[in-house]
Design an enzyme around this catalytic site. Structure first.
Site, PDB file in Angstrom:
ATOM      1  N   SER A  60       1.113  -1.314  -0.478  1.00  0.00           N
ATOM      2  CA  SER A  60      -0.358  -0.117   0.199  1.00  0.00           C
ATOM      3  C   SER A  60       0.639   1.295  -0.123  1.00  0.00           C
ATOM      4  CB  SER A  60      -0.914   0.176   0.783  1.00  0.00           C
ATOM      5  OG  SER A  60      -2.188   0.690   0.886  1.00  0.00           O
ATOM      6  N   HIS A 113      -2.292  -1.058  -3.703  1.00  0.00           N
ATOM      7  CA  HIS A 113      -3.789  -0.089  -3.350  1.00  0.00           C
ATOM      8  C   HIS A 113      -3.527   1.456  -4.234  1.00  0.00           C
ATOM      9  CE1 HIS A 113      -4.057  -2.469   0.841  1.00  0.00           C
ATOM     10  NE2 HIS A 113      -5.212  -2.886  -0.229  1.00  0.00           N
ATOM     11  N   ASP A 161      -4.729  -5.021   5.537  1.00  0.00           N
ATOM     12  CA  ASP A 161      -5.179  -5.596   4.245  1.00  0.00           C
ATOM     13  C   ASP A 161      -3.938  -6.531   3.778  1.00  0.00           C
ATOM     14  OD1 ASP A 161      -6.637  -6.304   2.038  1.00  0.00           O
ATOM     15  OD2 ASP A 161      -5.962  -5.377   1.007  1.00  0.00           O
TER      16      ASP A 161
END
Lengths: 188, 274
Positions: free
Chosen positions: A14, A41, A134
């Protein structure tokens, strides 16, 4: 039981990902023969700059994943913005625009779950820098199904939250810097 | 046989039960997404294993309806993907203008937002009266919403913005009336639209289409079912007709690869070669 060779590596990342993926993919050897599948992401309307940039600096071919594309050795696939990326048993990729998971699409957990289901012990999951959790649950699925788990050393990560979240719920096989992960992959 | 293989059989048996009981065949859906959706329904029903769904689905139509909603959950919105809507005006409308009338099949229209988006742009180009639009879906509830043309007004600002990005020439509020938290599209927009039930898995061709739009539906199919749908579209298409797919879909790995030329690569617009 002898563990089968790793054939696919899934990577979740991310915040700080552009730089981290750059370091990791640049350091892999030209003759690298595994497939890499990446969820980074990013904003829903972002373009394919990420894969184009990584393709320029990496010895591997790096491309944005297309629906029903076969997973080939020596290629790194990046999930397109605003789509989940999944692995199918036939060794192909598929996309979905199902609802967000962990407030994000693409979600790392979605990729990791489907890849673990297909590859079991032949899968390696890698969680890199990021400011959320995540990938933690997905990495646990990979471990539960016999795969190998790797996180970026939180001290090496630009944002340590994601590797820390993964470490909190899963047994991690390798905790390494980006350079260390590149070496580990190169020696598979 | 290991536990994972047995779990696959469980899903197969569930799908077969659904096929026999309700005549919906999900066997050739992309398996990874399908399994996620089965597990999502299991969680909502407080169940753990797919086999537990079998008696519930067989004897309770409501559970099947929930399954169907789960399977046809759609991310759709007005002018979804504005560059696509902009490009059809630029590259397809000039061709459609040359026909005395033309037909469009919007396959998998879900709740219809993108059908109304298309109708608005056709209207602005002076083409709506020459158009006959067939908008189909396999979820009857979605079709009911599409037919009514009534939507939640929460996102009007975003909708207006997408309309302008898509090349809309007026303002979006020319096309609807708002009442409290809902808005309804004007009847002029759907007077040439037929909303109809059609299941790409088992239903046949629609004749003589000049343009087929099917966006973000095929990603849920496996390769065989994708090819089945592509063939269906091809057999429904006039010579030199246009096929429009979702922004991440492609004919590259399909049976149509050599029969269609790429008309707009970024917007996934293809044209039948002859």
């Amino acid at each position: 039981m002898v563990k089968p060779d790793i054939s696919v590596i899934v990577v979740g990342v991310s915040q700080g990902g552009l730089e981290a993926l750059g370091i990791l993919l640049e350091a892999l050897p030209l003759e690298f023969e595994k497939s890499i599948i990446i969820v980074q992401h990013r904003a829903a309307d972002s373009d394919s700059y990420l894969s184009e940039h990584l393709n320029l600096i990496s010895p591997l071919q790096v491309k944005e994943a297309q629906d029903k594309e076969p997973i080939l050795p020596g290629v790194a696939y990046v999930a397109p913005a605003d789509y989940h990326l999944l692995v199918e048993k036939q060794g192909t990729l598929s996309l979905s625009d199902d609802e967000r998971v962990n407030y994000t699409r693409p979600a790392i957990d979605v990729l990791f779950d489907s890849a673990a289901d297909c590859y079991g012990p032949r899968l390696m999951g890698v969680v890199l820098t990021g400011n959320n959790s995540d990938g933690a649950r997905g990495l646990k699925t990979i471990k539960d199904l016999g795969g190998t788990t790797v996180i970026q050393d939180p001290e090496d990560a630009q944002v340590p939250a994601m590797p820390l979240a993964a470490q909190a719920i899963t047994q991690i096989d390798h905790t390494l810097s980006l350079v260390g992960i590149a070496k580990l992959l190169s020696n598979l | 046989m290991d536990a994972k293989q047995i779990a696959e059989i469980e899903v197969d048996v569930l799908l077969e039960a659904i096929r026999l009981r309700y005549d919906y065949d999900f066997k050739n859906y992309a398996r990874a997404s399908l399994k996620r959706r089965v597990h999502s329904l299991l969680a909502k029903e407080n169940l753990e294993m797919p086999y537990q769904l079998i008696p519930r689905i067989l004897y309770d139509q409501n559970i099947f309806d929930k399954f169907l909603s789960e399977m046809s959950v759609t991310v759709t919105e007005l002018f979804r993907d504005p560059p696509f809507f902009k490009s059809i005006q630029e590259v397809i409308f000039p061709v459609l203008k040359t026909y005395p009338y033309f037909k469009i099949w919007h396959a998998g229209c879900a709740t219809g937002e993108e059908v109304y988006s298309l109708a608005i742009l056709l209207k602005e180009a002076g083409l709506l009266d020459k158009a006959k639009i067939y908008a189909t879906d396999y979820n009857k509830r979605s079709l009911d919403i599409a037919k009514a043309g009534i939507y939640n007004a929460d996102n009007m600002e975003k909708n207006s913005e997408a309309y302008l990005k898509a090349g809309g020439k007026k303002t979006l509020n020319n096309y609807y009336t708002q009442q409290y938290d809902a808005f309804k599209f004007n009847d002029e927009l759907n007077k040439n639209v037929t909303f109809a039930y059609h299941n790409l898995v088992k239903d046949g061709v629609f004749g003589e289409m000049h343009m087929v739009i099917c966006r973000n539906v095929l990603i849920y199919f496996d390769k065989d079912l994708q090819n089945h749908a592509f063939t269906l579209f091809d057999n429904s298409m006039v010579k030199r007709g246009f096929l429009c797919l979702g922004s991440k879909e492609t004919i590259d790995y399909s049976v149509l690869k050599s029969q269609y030329e790429t008309f707009s690569k970024p917007n996934k617009i293809y044209r039948k070669i002859n």
